[in-house]
Write a protein that holds these residues in place. Structure first.
Motif, short mmCIF file in Angstrom:
data_model
loop_
_atom_site.label_atom_id
_atom_site.label_comp_id
_atom_site.label_asym_id
_atom_site.label_seq_id
_atom_site.Cartn_x
_atom_site.Cartn_y
_atom_site.Cartn_z
N UNK A 1 0.85 -1.19 0.00
CA UNK A 1 0.00 0.00 0.00
C UNK A 1 0.89 1.24 0.00
N UNK A 2 0.27 2.38 -0.31
CA UNK A 2 1.00 3.64 -0.31
C UNK A 2 0.40 4.62 0.69
N UNK A 3 0.88 5.82 0.63
CA UNK A 3 0.49 6.88 1.56
C UNK A 3 -1.02 7.10 1.61
N UNK A 4 -1.69 7.00 0.44
CA UNK A 4 -3.13 7.32 0.39
C UNK A 4 -3.96 6.17 -0.17
N UNK A 5 -3.46 4.95 -0.10
CA UNK A 5 -4.20 3.78 -0.57
C UNK A 5 -5.50 3.61 0.23
N UNK A 6 -6.61 3.38 -0.48
CA UNK A 6 -7.89 3.15 0.19
C UNK A 6 -8.58 1.87 -0.28
N UNK A 7 -7.82 1.01 -0.93
CA UNK A 7 -8.36 -0.27 -1.38
C UNK A 7 -8.45 -1.22 -0.18
N UNK A 8 -9.66 -1.58 0.26
CA UNK A 8 -9.81 -2.40 1.47
C UNK A 8 -9.07 -3.74 1.40
N UNK A 9 -9.07 -4.36 0.22
CA UNK A 9 -8.41 -5.65 0.08
C UNK A 9 -6.91 -5.53 0.29
#
Length: 312
Positions: free
Chosen positions: A279-287
């Protein structure tokens, strides 16, 4: 340097935990410090690690816990014994566009919304933090760019201190007042103040939780990023702006100095880090977020021999 099952740190942490349970003051000879780094949504890896440590029975085994930016959130929920709840903050509340919204240019990341989550929706048990055995410190940054550690238990309002440690320049773009001083994100200019923490607390054993792979060495900042940063930070001092632009270099320098034998003479230092960038700083992918949390928890399970984590 990476935490392993047979490492000296792992064995000594288990030994200290046993001494504490038996109320043997010999545990005082092992002074443990836990440092939890930030990185926005990357902090879910660290939360997974702390969930694993909590499940393994190490909540009281650290003398000092230092949280930096998102690591401050992770550390607070660790000491309040609410790591399962904290994971739902990442997986349910921080994927909401009320938290990250690029149409809201003056406040892309809304730390005020997050504060409300801490106070009401997923209420942080600050009373439990004050009663917890470990001392808790939040890293914050003064407006001249200098990092500072504030002792959470001595604050009138722990959540305000937590908010200050997470007040990201550019993305949140606001300062937080504690007493007569104003602060911003603890990782703004020195994302991993390892040397300063070791010199202050004089530990025998240190565990550092970082949210980036250890082989990631990219310190570069594009021209457009530099221009955007200068636009948003024009009210900050030149010293702060320059330190903010050098923050990636400062982070990797902190990891490099862990190889300094003079600094670490007699100190056991281990690091827990993800294998890859999930993931990254602003990742919002729940999986992706859930997978990153599970990786952090699995690492602790594999080291301390827990059969399986409690369901998240």
């Amino acid at each position: 340097m990476e935490l392993q099952r047979d490492s000296s740190f792992a064995k000594r942490l288990q030994y200290k935990a046993r001494l504490l349970r038996s109320r043997d003051r010999a545990h005082e000879k092992i002074k443990t410090v836990l440092i939890v780094a930030g990185g926005g949504m990357e902090g879910i890896f660290g939360m997974g690690v702390l969930h694993g440590l909590s499940e393994a029975g190490f909540l009281d085994a650290f003398d000092v816990v230092v949280g930096i930016s998102a690591g401050a959130c992770d550390s607070a929920y660790f000491l309040s014994n609410q790591t399962s709840l904290a994971l739902t903050v990442y997986l349910e509340d921080l994927i909401d566009d009320r938290f990250i919204n690029f149409h809201r240019l003056s406040k892309v990341v809304d730390i005020d919304y997050l504060e409300n989550v801490f106070r009401k929706k997923k209420k942080l048990d600050t009373g439990a933090i004050r009663k917890a055995r470990p001392d808790l410190y939040f890293s914050v940054t003064e407006l001249d760019g200098k990092e500072k550690l504030i002792e959470a238990k001595k604050l009138d309002d722990i959540i305000t201190g937590l908010k200050a440690s997470m007040a990201m320049p550019v993305l949140y773009n606001r300062k937080v007042t504690i007493g007569k001083e104003k602060f911003v994100d603890g990782g703004a200019t020195k994302p991993l103040p390892v040397k300063e923490i070791i010199e202050r607390f004089r530990p025998t054993d240190v565990l550092i939780v970082v949210n980036e792979p250890l082989d990631h060495k990219d310190d570069s900042i594009s021209f457009l990023e530099k221009m955007a940063i200068k636009l948003y930070l024009h009210k900050f001092s030149k010293r702060f702006q320059e330190a903010f632009l050098r923050r990636n270099r400062a982070y990797h320098h902190s990891l490099h100095i862990l190889e300094n034998e003079r600094l670490l003479d007699g100190i056991n230092v281990n690091i827990v880090a993800p294998v890859r960038f999930g993931v990254g700083l602003i990742t919002q992918d729940p999986k992706k977020l859930k997978e990153e949390a599970e990786e952090g928890t699995r690492k602790i399970i594999s080291i301390f021999g827990i059969s399986k984590p409690r369901k998240q």
